[in-house]
Design a protein around this motif. Structure first.
Motif, PDB file in Angstrom:
ATOM      1  N   LEU A 137       0.843  -1.206   0.000  1.00 33.50           N
ATOM      2  CA  LEU A 137       0.000   0.000   0.000  1.00 33.50           C
ATOM      3  C   LEU A 137       0.875   1.252   0.000  1.00 33.50           C
ATOM      4  CD1 LEU A 137      -2.953  -0.657   2.493  1.00 33.50           C
ATOM      5  CD2 LEU A 137      -3.023  -0.684   0.021  1.00 33.50           C
ATOM      6  N   ARG A 193       2.752   1.717  -3.365  1.00 34.66           N
ATOM      7  CA  ARG A 193       1.902   2.114  -4.503  1.00 34.66           C
ATOM      8  C   ARG A 193       1.713   3.627  -4.586  1.00 34.66           C
ATOM      9  NH1 ARG A 193      -2.394  -2.377  -3.342  1.00 34.66           N
ATOM     10  NH2 ARG A 193      -1.456  -4.141  -4.393  1.00 34.66           N
ATOM     11  N   ARG A 194       2.080   4.340  -3.513  1.00 29.37           N
ATOM     12  CA  ARG A 194       1.960   5.805  -3.567  1.00 29.37           C
ATOM     13  C   ARG A 194       2.978   6.409  -4.522  1.00 29.37           C
ATOM     14  NH1 ARG A 194       0.742   5.927   2.895  1.00 29.37           N
ATOM     15  NH2 ARG A 194      -1.276   4.939   2.635  1.00 29.37           N
ATOM     16  N   ARG A 220      -5.616  13.029   0.335  1.00 31.93           N
ATOM     17  CA  ARG A 220      -6.157  13.040   1.697  1.00 31.93           C
ATOM     18  C   ARG A 220      -5.788  11.792   2.480  1.00 31.93           C
ATOM     19  NH1 ARG A 220     -12.052  15.255  -0.128  1.00 31.93           N
ATOM     20  NH2 ARG A 220     -11.585  17.462   0.043  1.00 31.93           N
ATOM     21  N   PHE A 221      -5.790  10.646   1.801  1.00 31.92           N
ATOM     22  CA  PHE A 221      -5.622   9.387   2.537  1.00 31.92           C
ATOM     23  C   PHE A 221      -4.288   8.695   2.305  1.00 31.92           C
ATOM     24  CE2 PHE A 221     -10.151   9.952   2.878  1.00 31.92           C
ATOM     25  CZ  PHE A 221     -10.395   9.516   4.175  1.00 31.92           C
ATOM     26  N   HIS A 241      -0.232  15.448   3.820  1.00 35.04           N
ATOM     27  CA  HIS A 241      -0.268  16.899   3.591  1.00 35.04           C
ATOM     28  C   HIS A 241      -1.394  17.524   4.408  1.00 35.04           C
ATOM     29  CE1 HIS A 241       1.956  15.599   0.016  1.00 35.04           C
ATOM     30  NE2 HIS A 241       2.526  16.779   0.135  1.00 35.04           N
ATOM     31  N   GLN A 298      -4.581  20.088   5.044  1.00 32.86           N
ATOM     32  CA  GLN A 298      -5.796  20.303   4.254  1.00 32.86           C
ATOM     33  C   GLN A 298      -5.606  21.420   3.219  1.00 32.86           C
ATOM     34  OE1 GLN A 298      -8.471  18.215   4.498  1.00 32.86           O
ATOM     35  NE2 GLN A 298      -9.094  19.289   2.634  1.00 32.86           N
ATOM     36  N   ARG A 343      -3.343   4.580  11.716  1.00 33.88           N
ATOM     37  CA  ARG A 343      -2.651   4.920  10.465  1.00 33.88           C
ATOM     38  C   ARG A 343      -3.348   6.049   9.708  1.00 33.88           C
ATOM     39  NH1 ARG A 343      -2.573  -0.715  10.226  1.00 33.88           N
ATOM     40  NH2 ARG A 343      -4.362  -0.664   8.852  1.00 33.88           N
ATOM     41  N   LEU A 344      -4.267   6.719  10.387  1.00 33.39           N
ATOM     42  CA  LEU A 344      -5.034   7.783   9.732  1.00 33.39           C
ATOM     43  C   LEU A 344      -4.130   8.987   9.454  1.00 33.39           C
ATOM     44  CD1 LEU A 344      -7.963   7.734   8.956  1.00 33.39           C
ATOM     45  CD2 LEU A 344      -8.529   8.870  11.065  1.00 33.39           C
ATOM     46  N   THR A 345      -4.220   9.536   8.245  1.00 32.11           N
ATOM     47  CA  THR A 345      -3.376  10.693   7.893  1.00 32.11           C
ATOM     48  C   THR A 345      -4.015  11.981   8.418  1.00 32.11           C
ATOM     49  OG1 THR A 345      -4.526  11.018   5.820  1.00 32.11           O
ATOM     50  CG2 THR A 345      -2.605   9.584   5.773  1.00 32.11           C
ATOM     51  N   ARG A 346      -3.225  13.075   8.320  1.00 39.27           N
ATOM     52  CA  ARG A 346      -3.690  14.366   8.834  1.00 39.27           C
ATOM     53  C   ARG A 346      -4.969  14.821   8.107  1.00 39.27           C
ATOM     54  NH1 ARG A 346       1.172  18.221   9.783  1.00 39.27           N
ATOM     55  NH2 ARG A 346       1.788  17.169   7.903  1.00 39.27           N
ATOM     56  N   ALA A 347      -4.896  14.892   6.766  1.00 40.13           N
ATOM     57  CA  ALA A 347      -6.080  15.324   6.005  1.00 40.13           C
ATOM     58  C   ALA A 347      -7.177  14.268   6.088  1.00 40.13           C
ATOM     59  CB  ALA A 347      -5.711  15.586   4.563  1.00 40.13           C
ATOM     60  N   GLY A 348      -6.749  13.002   6.178  1.00 40.43           N
ATOM     61  CA  GLY A 348      -7.719  11.903   6.254  1.00 40.43           C
ATOM     62  C   GLY A 348      -8.570  11.980   7.500  1.00 40.43           C
ATOM     63  N   VAL A 382     -11.536  14.172   6.857  1.00 39.40           N
ATOM     64  CA  VAL A 382     -12.520  13.512   5.984  1.00 39.40           C
ATOM     65  C   VAL A 382     -13.250  12.427   6.769  1.00 39.40           C
ATOM     66  CG1 VAL A 382     -12.853  12.300   3.809  1.00 39.40           C
ATOM     67  CG2 VAL A 382     -11.023  13.950   4.020  1.00 39.40           C
ATOM     68  N   THR A 383     -12.490  11.666   7.558  1.00 40.17           N
ATOM     69  CA  THR A 383     -13.094  10.604   8.357  1.00 40.17           C
ATOM     70  C   THR A 383     -14.097  11.193   9.343  1.00 40.17           C
ATOM     71  OG1 THR A 383     -11.091   9.327   8.142  1.00 40.17           O
ATOM     72  CG2 THR A 383     -12.573   8.646   9.886  1.00 40.17           C
ATOM     73  N   GLY A 415      -2.964   3.090  -2.884  1.00 40.97           N
ATOM     74  CA  GLY A 415      -2.224   3.020  -1.619  1.00 40.97           C
ATOM     75  C   GLY A 415      -3.073   3.399  -0.428  1.00 40.97           C
ATOM     76  N   ILE A 416      -4.405   3.386  -0.609  1.00 40.93           N
ATOM     77  CA  ILE A 416      -5.307   3.735   0.491  1.00 40.93           C
ATOM     78  C   ILE A 416      -5.822   2.455   1.127  1.00 40.93           C
ATOM     79  CG2 ILE A 416      -7.496   4.858   1.089  1.00 40.93           C
ATOM     80  CD1 ILE A 416      -7.016   6.712  -1.336  1.00 40.93           C
ATOM     81  N   ASP A 417      -5.707   2.381   2.449  1.00 40.54           N
ATOM     82  CA  ASP A 417      -6.163   1.203   3.172  1.00 40.54           C
ATOM     83  C   ASP A 417      -7.705   1.210   3.217  1.00 40.54           C
ATOM     84  OD1 ASP A 417      -6.661  -0.785   4.944  1.00 40.54           O
ATOM     85  OD2 ASP A 417      -5.373  -0.029   6.553  1.00 40.54           O
ATOM     86  N   TYR A 420      -9.678  -0.339   5.013  1.00 43.13           N
ATOM     87  CA  TYR A 420     -10.160  -0.303   6.396  1.00 43.13           C
ATOM     88  C   TYR A 420     -10.342   1.146   6.847  1.00 43.13           C
ATOM     89  CZ  TYR A 420      -9.196  -5.217   7.436  1.00 43.13           C
ATOM     90  OH  TYR A 420      -9.206  -6.579   7.464  1.00 43.13           O
ATOM     91  N   TYR A 469     -10.621   3.928   4.941  1.00 39.47           N
ATOM     92  CA  TYR A 469     -11.591   4.725   4.190  1.00 39.47           C
ATOM     93  C   TYR A 469     -13.026   4.210   4.353  1.00 39.47           C
ATOM     94  CZ  TYR A 469     -13.871   7.303   0.533  1.00 39.47           C
ATOM     95  OH  TYR A 469     -14.732   8.122  -0.140  1.00 39.47           O
TER      96      TYR A 469
END
Lengths: 248, 262
Positions: free
Chosen positions: A100, A103-104, A130-131, A135, A137, B35-40, B43-44, B140-142, B144, B146
Motif C-alpha cells: 500500500l 503504490r503511492r 487526503r488518505f 499533507h 488540508q 494509520r489515519l493521515t492528517r487530512a484523512g 474527511v473521516t 495506496g489507500i487502506d 479499512y 476509508y
C-alpha cells in the motif's frame, strides 16, 4: 510552483514510499512473465523494461493477456510465472501494508475509470492526497485546484461520476492517478471512448511531472490511434504471449 | 460414519475459518485508526458525522416510539399483577432489569441493524463489485481506513446514544403507565423505587453494550459486504448474511453480558 512541490519534505508518508526499491533501477520491468499460462513454452514469456521518462504502450487483443499487465505492475495480482519489478523491488512479493505504501509512488488508471461513485469528481481527485499522503488540508486543496485546472475539470468539479460524460470521467481518473506526482503511471485502456485529440492531450498531461520533466508511463490498450503514437516512445505488440517491438 | 464425521468437521472448520476471518477483520479495523493521515482525519470525521446522522439521528424517532410503547406495555401489565399481591415496589426491578438492562439494548441494536446494517453491507458489496475497493488499494489507500473505520466509529457512537435515548424514554413512559394504573403511583415514589434499583453497573453495562453491539453492527455487515466476489447478484446474499450474523452476534454477546454481570 505547486503547493505539493513546495512542501514535499513534510510529506513523510511519500518519503516512506520512496524507501522501497532503488532510484537507479528502471521504473518497471516484466521478467519472463507468462501471459498465457503456458509454462511449457518458456520462450513465449513476456519481457519488457520501461525506462525512466519514457512512454511505453503495450497493444494486444482481449485474449492476449495484455489486460493483466497493469494489475501485475501494481501488485494487485501476481503473474503465474516470472516476476514484475517496480524501481527494482519485486512488487508481488511485498507484504500488504508495504505494498500500500509503495503504490503511492505509482499512479494507476484502471479499466473503466475506478472513480468512487458516491464522491464528486473533485473529491475523487483529492482522495489519494487526503488518505495516502500526510499533507495539510490547505496543501491538499491547493494541489487539487491545480489539477482541476490542468485537466480542465474546474466547471464540473461538483458532479458525481454518473453525471459526467466519459471524457470528463477519464480526465478526473487521470488527474487522480497523477495527484501525488508519481514517478511511474500505469494506465489500463486509457483512451477508450476518447477522440484522438483528447487522448493525445491527456497522455501529454499525464506524462509531464510537476518539475517539467517526463515521467515513465506504461499503458495497455487494444488499439492505438495514430495521433497518440506521436507522444509514445515505444509500442509493444503482444503476440502469442511474447513482446514484439513495433515502430511508434 | 467416517463421511458423517468428515462432513461435520468440514462444516465446523468452515465456521471457525469465518470466525478467524472476522477476528482479523475487526483487528484490522481497530488498528486502522492509528494509520489515519492528517487530512484523512478531517474527511473521516466528516464521514463519521454523516454516519451518526444516518444511524442515530434518523433512527431516533423510531427508537423513541418503540421505547415508549414497550415500556408502557410492560409496566402497565406488570403493575396490575404486582398490585394484587401488594408488591408494586418491585416495578423498579422490572423496569431496570427487563427494560433498561436487557430489552432496551437488544431492541436498539436490532433497529440499527435493520436500518444501517443492511445499508452498510449493501454499500460495501457494491464498492467491491464496482472495483472501487481495488481502486483504493491501487492508490495506496487502506480500505479499512476509508470504508470500515468511519462506519464502525459511527455505529458505536450511534448505538450508545440511542440506548441512552431508549432508557430515558422507557423510564418516562414507565412512569406514565404507573401513574394511570389503578394504584396511581406518584412521581417521587416512582423515582425513588427506580433509583433504588439502578446501580453504577447498569451505566457501564449500557456503555459496554453500546460499544460491543455498535462494533458488531458495523463489522459483520462490512465483512460480508467486502467478501463479495462474483458480481451484483451476490449483493443481496451478502446483505442477508451480514444482517443474520449481526443479529446472532448481538444475542450471543447479550447472553455473555448476563453471565459477566451476574
Amino acid at each position: 510552483m505547486s503547493p505539493l512541490a513546495v512542501r514535499r519534505p513534510r510529506a513523510t508518508w511519500l518519503i516512506q514510499a520512496m524507501s522501497f526499491g532503488s532510484e537507479s533501477a528502471p521504473p518497471l520491468v516484466f521478467r519472463e512473465v507468462d501471459l498465457r499460462e503456458r509454462p511449457d513454452h518458456p520462450e513465449k514469456r513476456f519481457q519488457l523494461t520501461v525506462g525512466a521518462g519514457t512512454v511505453v504502450v503495450a497493444i494486444g487483443d482481449e485474449d492476449s493477456g495484455v489486460g493483466d499487465l497493469g494489475a501485475w505492475a501494481l501488485g494487485l495480482r501476481r503473474p503465474p510465472a516470472g516476476r514484475v519489478e517496480v524501481f527494482g523491488a519485486p512488487i508481488g512479493a511485498l507484504p500488504y501494508y508495504d505494498l500500500l505504501l509503495f503504490r503511492r509512488r505509482i499512479g494507476y488508471h484502471p479499466v473503466g475509470d475506478g472513480l468512487l461513485q458516491n464522491l464528486s469528481l473533485r473529491d475523487n481527485v483529492a482522495l489519494p492526497l487526503r488518505f495516502a499522503s500526510d499533507h495539510r488540508q490547505a496543501e491538499v486543496d491547493g494541489r487539487v485546484n491545480q489539477l482541476m485546472d490542468d485537466f480542465r475539470l474546474r466547471s464540473m468539479a461538483s458532479l458525481r461520476p454518473a453525471q459526467a460524460n466519459e471524457e470528463d470521467r477519464r480526465r478526473a481518473a487521470l488527474a487522480r492517478a497523477v495527484a501525488l506526482d508519481p514517478d511511474l503511471v500505469v494506465l489500463e485502456a486509457p483512451f477508450d471512448g476518447l477522440t484522438s485529440r483528447a487522448a493525445q492531450d491527456l497522455l501529454d498531461r499525464v506524462s509531464r511531472r510537476e518539475d517539467g520533466t517526463r515521467r515513465a508511463v506504461f499503458a495497455t490498450v487494444q488499439d492505438l490511434v495514430p495521433s497518440v503514437r506521436k507522444t509514445v516512445q515505444r509500442v509493444i505488440k503482444v503476440a502469442d504471449g511474447a513482446a514484439v517491438e513495433e515502430a511508434p | 460414519m467416517t463421511a458423517v464425521v468428515a462432513a461435520i468437521g468440514r462444516s465446523g472448520a468452515r465456521r471457525l475459518s469465518v470466525l478467524g476471518g472476522l477476528a482479523r477483520f475487526a483487528l484490522g479495523a481497530f488498528r486502522a485508526a492509528g494509520r489515519l493521515t492528517r487530512a484523512g482525519r478531517w474527511v473521516t470525521l466528516r464521514v463519521l458525522i454523516n454516519q451518526i446522522r444516518f444511524t442515530a439521528l434518523q433512527a431516533s424517532g423510531l427508537v423513541t416510539f418503540l421505547a415508549a410503547i414497550l415500556s408502557f406495555l410492560v409496566i402497565s401489565q406488570t403493575i396490575r399483577q404486582l398490585g394484587r399481591v401488594g408488591a408494586t415496589d418491585l416495578i423498579g426491578t422490572v423496569i431496570v432489569v427487563a427494560v433498561i438492562r436487557e430489552l432496551g439494548p437488544l431492541l436498539t441494536a436490532l433497529i440499527v441493524v435493520s436500518r444501517s446494517g443492511t445499508a452498510i453491507a449493501a454499500e460495501m458489496a457494491t464498492n467491491r463489485v464496482m472495483g472501487e475497493v481495488t481502486a483504493l488499494e491501487a492508490m495506496g489507500i487502506d480500505p479499512y481506513i476509508y470504508l470500515v473505520l468511519p462506519r464502525m466509529l459511527g455505529a458505536v457512537v450511534s448505538v450508545a446514544a440511542l440506548m441512552i435515548l431508549f432508557d430515558a424514554v422507557a423510564l418516562s413512559s414507565g412512569f406514565l403507565a404507573a401513574r394511570i394504573s389503578p394504584n396511581g403511583m406518584h412521581f417521587p415514589r416512582y423515582t425513588a423505587i427506580v433509583l433504588a434499583t439502578l446501580s453504577a453497573k447498569d451505566v457501564w453495562l449500557t456503555l459496554a453494550k453500546g460499544l460491543v453491539f455498535g462494533a458488531a453492527v458495523a463489522i459483520f455487515p462490512s465483512y460480508h459486504g467486502l467478501a463479495v466476489k462474483a458480481g451484483p447478484t451476490e449483493i443481496p446474499q451478502a446483505v442477508t448474511r451480514g444482517v443474520v450474523a449481526t443479529i446472532v452476534a448481538i444475542f450471543v454477546s447479550s447472553a455473555i453480558f448476563v453471565v459477566i454481570a451476574a
